[in-house]
Each structure stands twice: as structure tokens, then as C-alpha cells.
Design a protein around this motif. Structure first.
Motif, short mmCIF file in Angstrom:
data_model
loop_
_atom_site.label_atom_id
_atom_site.label_comp_id
_atom_site.label_asym_id
_atom_site.label_seq_id
_atom_site.Cartn_x
_atom_site.Cartn_y
_atom_site.Cartn_z
N ASP A 98 -10.56 3.11 9.55
CA ASP A 98 -11.84 3.22 9.56
C ASP A 98 -12.31 1.78 8.96
O ASP A 98 -13.21 1.54 9.22
CB ASP A 98 -12.42 4.34 8.89
N LEU A 99 -11.30 1.05 7.73
CA LEU A 99 -11.94 -0.19 8.14
C LEU A 99 -10.52 -1.48 7.61
O LEU A 99 -9.61 -0.95 8.09
CB LEU A 99 -11.92 -0.50 6.37
N GLY A 100 -11.11 -2.49 8.26
CA GLY A 100 -9.91 -3.43 8.85
C GLY A 100 -9.57 -3.66 7.48
O GLY A 100 -7.98 -4.46 7.47
N GLY A 101 -9.55 -4.17 6.37
CA GLY A 101 -9.42 -4.63 5.21
C GLY A 101 -10.22 -4.34 3.86
O GLY A 101 -11.31 -4.41 3.97
N ILE A 102 -9.50 -5.04 2.91
CA ILE A 102 -10.50 -5.54 1.63
C ILE A 102 -10.23 -6.44 1.53
O ILE A 102 -9.46 -7.53 1.60
CB ILE A 102 -9.69 -4.49 0.67
N HIS A 103 -11.45 -6.93 1.30
CA HIS A 103 -11.50 -8.15 0.55
C HIS A 103 -12.01 -8.73 -1.11
O HIS A 103 -13.67 -8.19 -0.79
CB HIS A 103 -12.80 -9.61 1.21
N LEU A 104 -11.91 -9.06 -1.29
CA LEU A 104 -12.30 -9.49 -2.98
C LEU A 104 -12.92 -11.20 -3.24
O LEU A 104 -12.48 -11.97 -3.03
CB LEU A 104 -11.02 -9.32 -4.28
N GLU A 105 -14.15 -10.74 -3.54
CA GLU A 105 -14.67 -11.94 -3.87
C GLU A 105 -15.34 -11.91 -5.05
O GLU A 105 -16.53 -11.59 -5.69
CB GLU A 105 -16.22 -12.41 -2.76
N GLY A 106 -13.73 -12.28 -5.83
CA GLY A 106 -14.50 -13.09 -7.52
C GLY A 106 -13.26 -12.28 -7.78
O GLY A 106 -12.71 -10.95 -6.62
N PRO A 107 -13.09 -11.75 -9.25
CA PRO A 107 -13.73 -12.77 -10.50
C PRO A 107 -13.28 -13.91 -10.72
O PRO A 107 -13.61 -14.18 -11.23
CB PRO A 107 -13.31 -11.23 -11.40
#
Length: 380
Positions: free
Chosen positions: A119-128
């Protein structure tokens, strides 16, 4: 087996343009792209002819939409995904803003099954691990230096679902974190940073390969101290993100960045919950955001807080800025897919997943196919 032939005045693969073209789809895959009458076979009566067919959009930096944010759990994430899907984004990376380690771990665990299910292509952590000076819509009190144990714990919680992390390479321990993450197959992006040109160069040599929304949230360019922007823009190993909403950058800057970055240029939405949902009061992480006339700003301080953009509008804005349509489509499809290492997405080529978007003459979305299946039309 389900077979269908999609036809258009222009088919953008996007490496080439086929005038009076067609795309042959079997089940969830593209079988052939051609020109003229179309392939022979028992396909039934011809379907509608569209103005433009292009690959489904690939958004590698998106915090939400349709009134929902990716940090608010699986159900909210699916609502956000659905809102953008109707506007042609068939692959989406869920971006999370700065939080405590415990909260981020909970958020990535909630999203991980959606990535594993496709359902999603992946996870991106913008931070911390960002710079306080250029924190933008990230709580400055939660920003910190990357600790190897925390980096490992968050990467373990996300597993293979973690595809990208944005950090400020000048922070103590950041270069070690770059190497640590790249060693796990995670893309590292430079953003929200006060890094010098030289520090950014070292980060790229250490494995950083993406520029998070170039120009926005970083030390500005100066002719005696070019800062991170020039280092990222001039290196052929770096994929360059742009938020083409007419707010984050002047259209002349959009045009010039596209020209300089070329095939490395990537359109992203950086959308927050208000995207495709209208003006009003929202939150981005822990921070209150007011959206007025489609522009999202922090209630305290007035900093731009993400966008209300969708990638179909980003393509239209880029074209209005003078970017050729084929390059704008490439930046919203093939380039972001390549940046993440996805070789069967973002292209209309035999063997690729049949994610297809039909655009009208004004470049508005008229139809969307996800893995060969038609999805609902835009409603906003």
C-alpha cells in the motif's frame, strides 16, 4: 488473464514520446507500447482516447493528504494514500516529522505492514537529526545528534520499510549515521541543514544521495560560501527534490533547477494533511498549522509547514514555469523511482507494473490505473 489497450494522442514513457500511441496491459504488467492502430487481438471495442498517458506518479516525500497524516496510524495513512491516488500518485513514500524516539518507533511499526502489503512504497524519516537553525516545521526542542543506538533501533523497528532518512550532516555523529544507514540499504538525504559546501561534499562521499527540497530549509547560497545547495546540485550522484507549488520557490528557480539537475530532478509534494482537503486548522506532528488560500504555515512563527500540493499539480506548475512536459513527467515518475532503486515503477515499458495516468489537454487527471486496475477519479 485480463488484457486492455489504453490509447492516447501522446504516450510519455517518459524517456520517449509516442504520438498516436497505445499501451498494452495484461493483468498488472505492461506488455507493449506502440504507435498507430494498436495491436490485433480480442480486446473488444476501442476504449476512450486520452490526450496524454504517462506512468503513475511516484512521490518520495509526502506527509499526508485528504485531511490525514501518516504519523496518525494505519487508517489515517490509507486515507491519505487514497486522496493522492485519485490524483495520479500510484506509489507513495510516507514521510514522518521529528518526534521522540519512542513515538517514531510506534509510527514506523504502524506503517511497516502497509509497506509490506504494497500500500505504501516505504517510510521516510525527515528528522529528528536536523539543524535547529533551519528546523522549519520541526519542533526545535526535539532535534538532536544522531546516536548509533537510536539510529539502529529505528531502522530495526522499520525493517526494510525504511527507504530514506533526511539529516543535517554537520551534526556530531551524522557522517557515521550516513554510513550506518547506507550500509542497511537506506537512502540518506541532506536537508534542514546548516552544513557548509565542504561538509556537504563529505556527506555525499559518505553515501548521501538525495537533496531534500533543495533551497528550502537549509543555509542559503552565497558566492563566497555556497553552502549545501551548490554541492548537492552539481554532483551527478545526487537526486534533487523540488516542491513546485509556486510557494516554496519562484518559478524561475524551478525552471533553472530543472535545467541544471536534468534527469536527476525529482518533483515531490512535501504534502501535509491539508493537501486535497482545503483550508483550515491542522497539525503537522506536534505543531499547529493554519492553511489559508492553500498555503500551510505554522501558527507560531509563520514558517512554511509542508504544502497542500499533489504531484499532478506539481507537474502542471513545472510546465507553467517553462519545464518541458516530458521532463516534468520524468521528474514525477522515473526519477523518483530510480532514486529509490525501483526499476519496475515510473515507466511505461514492457515488464513494468501497469501504473498509468491519463491526463487531459490541460494536464488534469482523467483516469488512473494501479497495477492495471482502474481507480476512482479525482474529487478535489
Amino acid at each position: 488473464m485480463t488484457t486492455q489497450v489504453l490509447r492516447a494522442d501522446r504516450v510519455l514513457t517518459p524517456d520517449r514520446e509516442v504520438v498516436d500511441g497505445w499501451v498494452l496491459v495484461e493483468d498488472d504488467r505492461i506488455v507493449e507500447v506502440g504507435q498507430g492502430e494498436g495491436p490485433d487481438g480480442p480486446w473488444g471495442p476501442p476504449g476512450p482516447r486520452y490526450a496524454v498517458l504517462c506512468p503513475g506518479f511516484v512521490d518520495i516525500h509526502n506527509h499526508g493528504g485528504g485531511g490525514s497524516a501518516f504519523g496518525d496510524g494505519a487508517h489515517a495513512a490509507l486515507r491519505a494514500r487514497e486522496a493522492h491516488l485519485r490524483h495520479g500518485t500510484t506509489t507513495m513514500v510516507a514521510s514522518l516529522v521529528t518526534e521522540s524516539a519512542d513515538v517514531l518507533a510506534q509510527q514506523v511499526r504502524a506503517l511497516r505492514p502497509l509497506v509490506e502489503a504494497g500500500d505504501l512504497g516505504g517510510i521516510h524519516l525527515e528528522g529528528p537529526w536536523l539543524a535547529e537553525r533551519w528546523c522549519g516545521a520541526h519542533p526545535p526542542g526535539l532535534l538532536r545528534d544522531p546516536d548509533p543506538a537510536e539510529v539502529a533501533a529505528l531502522a530495526d523497528a522499520a525493517g526494510d520499510a525504511l527507504v530514506m532518512v533526511t539529516l543535517a550532516p554537520e551534526r556530531p555523529g551524522a557522517l557515521e549515521a550516513v554510513r550506518q544507514l547506507v550500509g542497511r540499504g537506506v537512502r540518506v538525504a541532506v536537508g534542514h541543514t546548516d552544513a557548509s559546501y565542504e561538509q556537504t561534499r563529505v556527506a555525499i562521499e559518505s553515501g548521501a544521495s538525495v537533496a531534500t527540497h533543495l533551497y528550502n530549509g537549509s543555509r542559503p547560497h552565497h558566492h563566497r560560501e555556497p553552502g549545501p545547495t551548490l554541492a548537492l546540485l552539481e554532483d551527478d550522484r545526487v537526486w534533487v527534490e523540488t516542491i513546485a507549488d509556486g510557494v516554496h520557490q519562484h518559478l524561475a528557480v524551478v525552471r533553472a533547477t530543472a535545467r541544471r539537475a536534468g534527469a536527476r530532478w525529482v518533483l515531490v509534494s512535501d504534502a501535509m494533511a491539508a493537501a486535497l482537503a482545503g483550508d483550515g486548522s491542522y497539525t503537522l506532528g506536534r505543531l499547529a498549522v493554519d492553511v489559508v488560500d492553500g498555503v500551510a504555515r505554522l501558527r507560531e512563527g509563520g514558517s512554511i509547514a509542508g504544502s497542500t500540493l499533489s504531484l499532478d499539480r506539481a507537474v502542471r506548475t513545472a510546465v507553467a514555469a517553462g519545464v518541458p512536459l516530458r521532463q516534468a513527467v520524468h521528474a514525477a515518475t522515473a526519477a523518483p523511482a530510480a532514486a529509490m532503486g525501483w526499476d519496475d515503477l515510473g515507466r511505461l515499458e514492457p515488464g513494468c507494473r501497469a501504473d498509468v495516468v491519463a491526463l487531459d489537454a490541460d494536464l488534469h487527471v482523467g483516469a488512473v490505473w494501479l497495477a492495471g486496475h482502474p481507480v476512482g477519479s479525482p474529487t478535489a
